[in-house]
Design a protein around this motif. Structure first.
Motif, PDB file in Angstrom:
ATOM      1  N   VAL A  52      -4.469  -5.408 -14.373  1.00 22.43           N
ATOM      2  CA  VAL A  52      -3.004  -5.324 -14.365  1.00 22.43           C
ATOM      3  C   VAL A  52      -2.565  -3.862 -14.337  1.00 22.43           C
ATOM      4  O   VAL A  52      -1.683  -3.475 -13.542  1.00 22.43           O
ATOM      5  N   ALA A  53      -3.173  -3.035 -15.174  1.00 24.72           N
ATOM      6  CA  ALA A  53      -2.810  -1.618 -15.246  1.00 24.72           C
ATOM      7  C   ALA A  53      -3.020  -0.927 -13.904  1.00 24.72           C
ATOM      8  O   ALA A  53      -2.196  -0.110 -13.472  1.00 24.72           O
ATOM      9  N   ALA A  54      -4.116  -1.254 -13.220  1.00 22.02           N
ATOM     10  CA  ALA A  54      -4.396  -0.629 -11.924  1.00 22.02           C
ATOM     11  C   ALA A  54      -3.344  -1.011 -10.898  1.00 22.02           C
ATOM     12  O   ALA A  54      -2.930  -0.177 -10.085  1.00 22.02           O
ATOM     13  N   ARG A  55      -2.865  -2.247 -10.950  1.00 23.17           N
ATOM     14  CA  ARG A  55      -1.876  -2.680  -9.971  1.00 23.17           C
ATOM     15  C   ARG A  55      -0.496  -2.095 -10.240  1.00 23.17           C
ATOM     16  O   ARG A  55       0.188  -1.641  -9.322  1.00 23.17           O
ATOM     17  N   ILE A  56      -0.075  -2.103 -11.494  1.00 21.76           N
ATOM     18  CA  ILE A  56       1.292  -1.632 -11.761  1.00 21.76           C
ATOM     19  C   ILE A  56       1.419  -0.127 -11.618  1.00 21.76           C
ATOM     20  O   ILE A  56       2.533   0.397 -11.492  1.00 21.76           O
ATOM     21  N   SER A  57       0.293   0.593 -11.627  1.00 22.53           N
ATOM     22  CA  SER A  57       0.340   2.050 -11.489  1.00 22.53           C
ATOM     23  C   SER A  57      -0.079   2.517 -10.103  1.00 22.53           C
ATOM     24  O   SER A  57      -0.124   3.730  -9.854  1.00 22.53           O
ATOM     25  N   ASP A  58      -0.366   1.591  -9.200  1.00 19.19           N
ATOM     26  CA  ASP A  58      -0.760   1.956  -7.843  1.00 19.19           C
ATOM     27  C   ASP A  58       0.474   2.405  -7.058  1.00 19.19           C
ATOM     28  O   ASP A  58       1.460   1.658  -6.991  1.00 19.19           O
ATOM     29  N   PRO A  59       0.474   3.599  -6.472  1.00 17.52           N
ATOM     30  CA  PRO A  59       1.686   4.091  -5.792  1.00 17.52           C
ATOM     31  C   PRO A  59       2.148   3.199  -4.655  1.00 17.52           C
ATOM     32  O   PRO A  59       3.354   3.030  -4.446  1.00 17.52           O
ATOM     33  N   ALA A  60       1.211   2.594  -3.916  1.00 20.51           N
ATOM     34  CA  ALA A  60       1.609   1.711  -2.817  1.00 20.51           C
ATOM     35  C   ALA A  60       2.287   0.455  -3.351  1.00 20.51           C
ATOM     36  O   ALA A  60       3.273  -0.031  -2.775  1.00 20.51           O
ATOM     37  N   GLU A  61       1.774  -0.080  -4.464  1.00 22.17           N
ATOM     38  CA  GLU A  61       2.382  -1.264  -5.064  1.00 22.17           C
ATOM     39  C   GLU A  61       3.771  -0.950  -5.604  1.00 22.17           C
ATOM     40  O   GLU A  61       4.702  -1.742  -5.476  1.00 22.17           O
ATOM     41  N   VAL A  62       3.923   0.202  -6.239  1.00 25.88           N
ATOM     42  CA  VAL A  62       5.234   0.594  -6.775  1.00 25.88           C
ATOM     43  C   VAL A  62       6.248   0.724  -5.641  1.00 25.88           C
ATOM     44  O   VAL A  62       7.384   0.255  -5.740  1.00 25.88           O
ATOM     45  N   ALA A  63       5.839   1.352  -4.537  1.00 25.35           N
ATOM     46  CA  ALA A  63       6.742   1.523  -3.400  1.00 25.35           C
ATOM     47  C   ALA A  63       7.092   0.176  -2.781  1.00 25.35           C
ATOM     48  O   ALA A  63       8.254  -0.081  -2.434  1.00 25.35           O
ATOM     49  N   ARG A  64       6.087  -0.694  -2.641  1.00 25.51           N
ATOM     50  CA  ARG A  64       6.323  -1.982  -1.993  1.00 25.51           C
ATOM     51  C   ARG A  64       7.244  -2.869  -2.823  1.00 25.51           C
ATOM     52  O   ARG A  64       8.115  -3.556  -2.291  1.00 25.51           O
ATOM     53  N   SER A  65       7.075  -2.849  -4.136  1.00 24.45           N
ATOM     54  CA  SER A  65       7.892  -3.702  -5.001  1.00 24.45           C
ATOM     55  C   SER A  65       9.277  -3.117  -5.266  1.00 24.45           C
ATOM     56  O   SER A  65      10.138  -3.791  -5.820  1.00 24.45           O
ATOM     57  N   ARG A  66       9.485  -1.848  -4.878  1.00 24.55           N
ATOM     58  CA  ARG A  66      10.783  -1.182  -5.025  1.00 24.55           C
ATOM     59  C   ARG A  66      11.296  -1.276  -6.466  1.00 24.55           C
ATOM     60  O   ARG A  66      12.432  -1.661  -6.733  1.00 24.55           O
ATOM     61  N   GLN A  67      10.435  -0.896  -7.390  1.00 24.83           N
ATOM     62  CA  GLN A  67      10.801  -0.934  -8.797  1.00 24.83           C
ATOM     63  C   GLN A  67      11.846   0.122  -9.118  1.00 24.83           C
ATOM     64  O   GLN A  67      11.715   1.277  -8.729  1.00 24.83           O
ATOM     65  N   PHE A  68      12.891  -0.260  -9.851  1.00 26.20           N
ATOM     66  CA  PHE A  68      13.802   0.728 -10.403  1.00 26.20           C
ATOM     67  C   PHE A  68      13.065   1.501 -11.499  1.00 26.20           C
ATOM     68  O   PHE A  68      12.308   0.915 -12.286  1.00 26.20           O
ATOM     69  N   PRO A  69      13.265   2.808 -11.611  1.00 25.23           N
ATOM     70  CA  PRO A  69      12.553   3.585 -12.630  1.00 25.23           C
ATOM     71  C   PRO A  69      12.774   3.080 -14.047  1.00 25.23           C
ATOM     72  O   PRO A  69      11.856   3.084 -14.866  1.00 25.23           O
ATOM     73  N   PHE A  70      13.993   2.609 -14.352  1.00 29.70           N
ATOM     74  CA  PHE A  70      14.266   2.228 -15.730  1.00 29.70           C
ATOM     75  C   PHE A  70      13.539   0.947 -16.146  1.00 29.70           C
ATOM     76  O   PHE A  70      13.447   0.634 -17.336  1.00 29.70           O
ATOM     77  N   ARG A  71      12.997   0.187 -15.175  1.00 27.27           N
ATOM     78  CA  ARG A  71      12.227  -1.000 -15.554  1.00 27.27           C
ATOM     79  C   ARG A  71      10.924  -0.610 -16.255  1.00 27.27           C
ATOM     80  O   ARG A  71      10.414  -1.344 -17.091  1.00 27.27           O
TER      81      ARG A  71
END
Length: 540
Positions: free
Chosen positions: A308-327
């Motif tokens: 889980v940690a590897a996925r949520i911190s992967d830059p490509a995953e973060v960009a693809r999911s378009r996470q707001f920073p405050f989440r």
């Protein structure tokens, strides 16, 4: 004598959010500045979660102001308004305001008989980016304007349906809790299957059967996901937990499109360690971030937690999911285990990839007044605008060459930090400082900085020394990042080293780099096309 044509002469860049010169009053009574209609709509749109109130403005008042501005500009400036709505749902990642805006755009133009500008059908289709959004737009239209849905709306929705409807979308979004099921939408807009998707005809027929003849609805055999899901649903309840604990259980759940939201209902029992570990591999990044606390409470193993940690911190995953920073901040505040701290820190940094490394000395002022704390970002969020302001201000300070980070309200204080320090740790040092004396905060902390950046809702109290931007010499840039979209601004904007941005993503930071290279900054959906052109070729 030469007065203007000197070696130090340089063009003054301009930015899109512009003041009119008319004086208003802020909600606290300070001397405010009116913005033109496009600027007011932009700042409201990028901070507007429909029906969500702020400390100073009810949800109904904000909705009414937003709708009125969209209707006005849809007729007077259709190309700009259509561009805003498309960007809002895309890069801006603001869903409901874009859907409402598209409906109001079409209604205003039909009422006015307008025929210039982008097609109504195109605007509707462009804002529908998720399979549940055709139903959202239809529900808004019929609840606001009645059951007579005009052809451009129907055709735009039909275009989106052909693009968005799949077997997986059907399982996730075609539920009994929806007022408009997939079958209702197909009946109303008469969407024909996409010729390039030969399987879609059978899918549409199945969606209609699920709605009107659920007892006899059978998924098409050509759709393996739907048939696998049907097989899972047919299993006796007593046998279902064995699927979760079996060696191939995770693969079977994924092949059947079983979401984490549906799994507990299917099991008819608790989401324990085995259940979470079986569904985690098929969960999206945003869902993982939201459920970190649940993983800890269920006792998910360190091995699965590392995945889980590897996925949520992967830059490509973060960009693809378009996470707001405050989440990332919300997850950090609510997840009890320290094993998530570093991955969330990495995710936060990836989500703020556009924050520039500002040269020289920068003063960053973060609004921590009561109005920022009493305005939650949405009904489903525990975070408020004060938290969002702290996220952005801290990110700027950490990246800058030399920065002074200050929180302000009735009083103001320096927030200590070290270069390279965890942003999430710095965020814990901010407090609640009462009123909004922005002017005094600038006067107290400005010490010949090269620029000033204020993250705020702009609703400052009156001050005998004038507005906050007047406290800084005219040749020094002052950037205001507006997080609430209220009508009156705390200073002028658009030229003369006074500029206002807005929104809950870091996209606006790209404008800082343009302005400081003496280039004009345009609206976000327009300036990217000029990014590689010489400064003197960028047209407003």
């Amino acid at each position: 004598m030469t007065r203007f044509n000197t070696r130090t002469a340089r063009a003054q860049p301009v930015s899109p959010v512009a003041s009119t010169g008319r004086v208003l009053r802020t909600r606290e009574g300070g001397r405010g500045h009116e913005r033109d209609a496009r600027s007011e709509l932009f700042l409201l749109a990028v901070s507007h979660f429909v029906s969500q109130q702020t400390f100073y403005e009810s949800g109904a008042a904000r909705d009414g102001r937003f709708e009125e501005l969209v209707r006005e500009l849809a007729v007077s400036d259709p190309f700009w308004t259509a561009g805003l709505l498309g960007w809002l749902r895309g890069e801006g990642n603001i869903r409901t305001a874009a859907v409402v805006g598209a409906a109001e755009y079409v209604k205003a133009r039909l009422d006015a008989g307008a025929v210039d500008g982008p097609a109504n059908r195109q605007v509707v289709a462009g804002v529908l980016q998720r399979p549940d959004e055709p139903g959202e737009l239809l529900a808004y239209w019929t609840s606001t304007y009645g059951r007579a849905v005009p052809k451009p709306v129907k055709r735009g929705i039909a275009d989106a349906v052909r693009r968005l409807y799949t077997g997986r979308a059907l399982l996730k979004y075609d539920t009994a809790s929806r007022g408009y099921r997939f079958g209702d939408i197909l009946n109303l807009v008469h969407a024909a299957p996409d010729p390039d998707k030969p399987w879609q005809g059978e899918l549409f027929r199945y969606a209609l059967d699920r709605r009107h003849r659920p007892e006899s609805a059978v998924p098409p055999e050509s759709d393996r996901l739907l048939t696998a899901h049907r097989a899972l649903m047919a299993l006796p309840v007593a046998e279902r937990r064995a699927v979760v604990t079996s060696p191939g259980g995770a693969e079977r759940l994924a092949a059947a499109g079983m979401t984490w939201e549906a799994l507990a209902g299917w099991l008819q029992g608790p989401m324990d360690k085995a259940a979470w570990e079986a569904v985690i591999p098929s969960m999206g990044t945003m869902a993982l971030v939201r459920n970190l606390r649940n993983f800890d409470e269920a006792g998910v193993s360190d091995e699965v937690a590392a995945q889980v940690a590897a996925r949520i911190s992967d830059p490509a995953e973060v960009a693809r999911s378009r996470q707001f920073p405050f989440r990332c901040l919300a997850a950090h505040q609510h997840a009890p285990s320290l094993r998530w701290a570093y991955p969330l820190e990495q995710a936060l940094r990836h989500s703020l990839a556009n924050v520039p490394a500002l040269a020289g000395r920068t003063l960053v002022l973060v609004d921590r007044s009561g109005s920022m704390f009493r305005s939650r970002l949405s009904d489903r969020s525990q975070l408020d605008r004060a938290d969002a302001a702290a996220v952005f201000g801290t990110a700027v300070a950490l990246r800058a060459q030399h920065a002074d980070l200050v929180e302000f309200g009735t009083s103001s204080n320096a927030v200590p930090f070290r270069k390279g320090e965890s942003a999430l740790r710095v965020l814990g040092r901010f407090g609640d400082l009462g009123g909004t004396d922005t002017t005094e905060a600038v006067r107290r902390h400005y010490r010949r900085h090269d620029r000033v950046l204020i993250v705020t809702d702009e609703q400052y109290a009156p001050h005998r020394h004038g507005d906050p931007t007047e406290q800084v010499p005219a040749h020094v840039p002052v950037y205001t990042w507006n997080l609430a979209g209220h009508r009156a601004g705390h200073g002028p904007s658009g030229r003369g080293n006074r500029h206002t941005f807005g929104g809950l993503t870091d996209a606006a930071f790209r404008m800082v780099s343009l302005l400081e290279s003496a280039r004009d900054a345009d609206w976000p959906w327009l300036h990217d096309r000029d990014a590689d052109r010489p400064a003197d070729a960028v047209a407003r």
